[in-house]
Design an enzyme around this catalytic site. Structure first.
Site, PDB file in Angstrom:
ATOM      1  CG  ASP A  11      -0.390   0.302   2.517  1.00 55.19           C
ATOM      2  OD1 ASP A  11       0.858   0.466   2.606  1.00 55.19           O
ATOM      3  OD2 ASP A  11      -1.143   0.411   3.503  1.00 55.19           O
ATOM      4  CB  CYS A  68       0.850  -2.166   4.879  1.00 55.35           C
ATOM      5  SG  CYS A  68       0.768  -3.016   6.460  1.00 55.35           S
ATOM      6  CB  THR A  70       2.541  -1.668  11.042  1.00 47.06           C
ATOM      7  OG1 THR A  70       1.313  -2.211  10.521  1.00 47.06           O
ATOM      8  CG2 THR A  70       2.290  -0.290  11.639  1.00 47.06           C
ATOM      9  CG  HIS A 101      10.662 -23.716  12.598  1.00 44.43           C
ATOM     10  ND1 HIS A 101      10.811 -23.494  13.947  1.00 44.43           N
ATOM     11  CD2 HIS A 101      11.809 -24.350  12.205  1.00 44.43           C
ATOM     12  CE1 HIS A 101      11.977 -23.971  14.354  1.00 44.43           C
ATOM     13  NE2 HIS A 101      12.612 -24.486  13.312  1.00 44.43           N
ATOM     14  NE  ARG A 135      10.362 -29.579  15.858  1.00 43.54           N
ATOM     15  CZ  ARG A 135      11.561 -29.175  15.456  1.00 43.54           C
ATOM     16  NH1 ARG A 135      12.278 -29.938  14.640  1.00 43.54           N
ATOM     17  NH2 ARG A 135      12.039 -28.001  15.850  1.00 43.54           N
ATOM     18  CG  HIS A 136       8.935 -27.549  11.448  1.00 49.53           C
ATOM     19  ND1 HIS A 136       8.622 -26.967  12.656  1.00 49.53           N
ATOM     20  CD2 HIS A 136      10.268 -27.789  11.469  1.00 49.53           C
ATOM     21  CE1 HIS A 136       9.729 -26.859  13.375  1.00 49.53           C
ATOM     22  NE2 HIS A 136      10.736 -27.347  12.683  1.00 49.53           N
ATOM     23  NE  ARG A 139       4.805 -29.164  15.525  1.00 57.96           N
ATOM     24  CZ  ARG A 139       5.997 -29.213  16.129  1.00 57.96           C
ATOM     25  NH1 ARG A 139       6.959 -28.408  15.760  1.00 57.96           N
ATOM     26  NH2 ARG A 139       6.195 -30.075  17.098  1.00 57.96           N
TER      27      ARG A 139
HETATM   28  C1  RB5 Z   1      -1.859   3.163   6.254  1.00 52.57           C
HETATM   29  O1  RB5 Z   1      -1.750   4.464   6.754  1.00 52.57           O
HETATM   30  C2  RB5 Z   1      -1.527   2.161   7.335  1.00 52.57           C
HETATM   31  O2  RB5 Z   1      -2.585   2.031   8.213  1.00 52.57           O
HETATM   32  C3  RB5 Z   1      -1.189   0.816   6.708  1.00 52.57           C
HETATM   33  O3  RB5 Z   1      -0.130   0.970   5.833  1.00 52.57           O
HETATM   34  C4  RB5 Z   1      -0.786  -0.292   7.656  1.00 52.57           C
HETATM   35  O4  RB5 Z   1       0.203   0.137   8.532  1.00 52.57           O
HETATM   36  C5  RB5 Z   1      -1.865  -1.010   8.315  1.00 52.57           C
HETATM   37  O5  RB5 Z   1      -1.665  -1.982   9.049  1.00 52.57           O
END
Ligand code: RB5
Length: 144
Positions: A11, A68, A70, A101, A135-136, A139
């Site tokens: 994004d 994105c 985060t 894993h 083993r993985h 799972r």
């Molecule tokens: C966009 O501003 C932000 O919310 C997105 O990139 C992301 O971090 C969401 O998890």
């Protein structure tokens, strides 16, 4: 033999880091399927997660990277789909373990949380590391 293609999508919060990641993937000898976004204009991360999920589901690529701000939203979005194992990684160990894993098929990164040099290392490790199986395997099969 043709080079494996790696899908990438982001994004607006991951747009800049995606550009560096594309360079890193090509430098490692792969082809890149860039599914956008192509600017800092605000977009919705679920739409870009879905583009990569579709490319994996239809066999265009086996693996990819999503970014994105985060890495959280885009990993949640990707993991809603069967057969997708999207791992949000912030360090080298988690990038390696996601492959060894979890047989992760998507690496998720935070464009506002992970420095470019670190992101390049994580991408290279993710692409270089094989699933350990054993083993993985059991799972991962339970994940569907
Ligand atoms: C966009 O501003 C932000 O919310 C997105 O990139 C992301 O971090 C969401 O998890």
């Amino acid at each position: 033999m043709s080079k494996e293609t790696i899908g990438i999508a982001a994004d607006h919060g991951g747009f800049f880091l995606k550009r560096a990641i594309a360079e890193e993937i090509e430098a490692a000898g792969y082809q890149v399927l860039d599914l956008g976004t192509d600017s800092e204009k605000s977009v919705d991360y679920p739409d870009y997660a879905e583009k990569l999920v579709r490319a994996i589901s239809d066999g265009s690529v086996k693996k990819g990277v999503l970014v994105c701000g985060t890495g959280i939203g885009i990993s949640i979005a990707a993991n809603r789909h069967m057969g997708i194992r999207a791992a949000l990684c912030y360090d080298k160990e988690t990038a390696v373990l996601a492959r060894q894993h979890n047989d992760a098929n998507i690496l998720c990164l935070g464009g506002r949380k992970t420095a470019e040099s670190q992101a390049r290392q994580l991408v290279a490790l993710f692409l270089d590391t094989e699933f350990e199986g054993g083993r993985h395997e059991r799972r991962v099969e339970k994940l569907g």
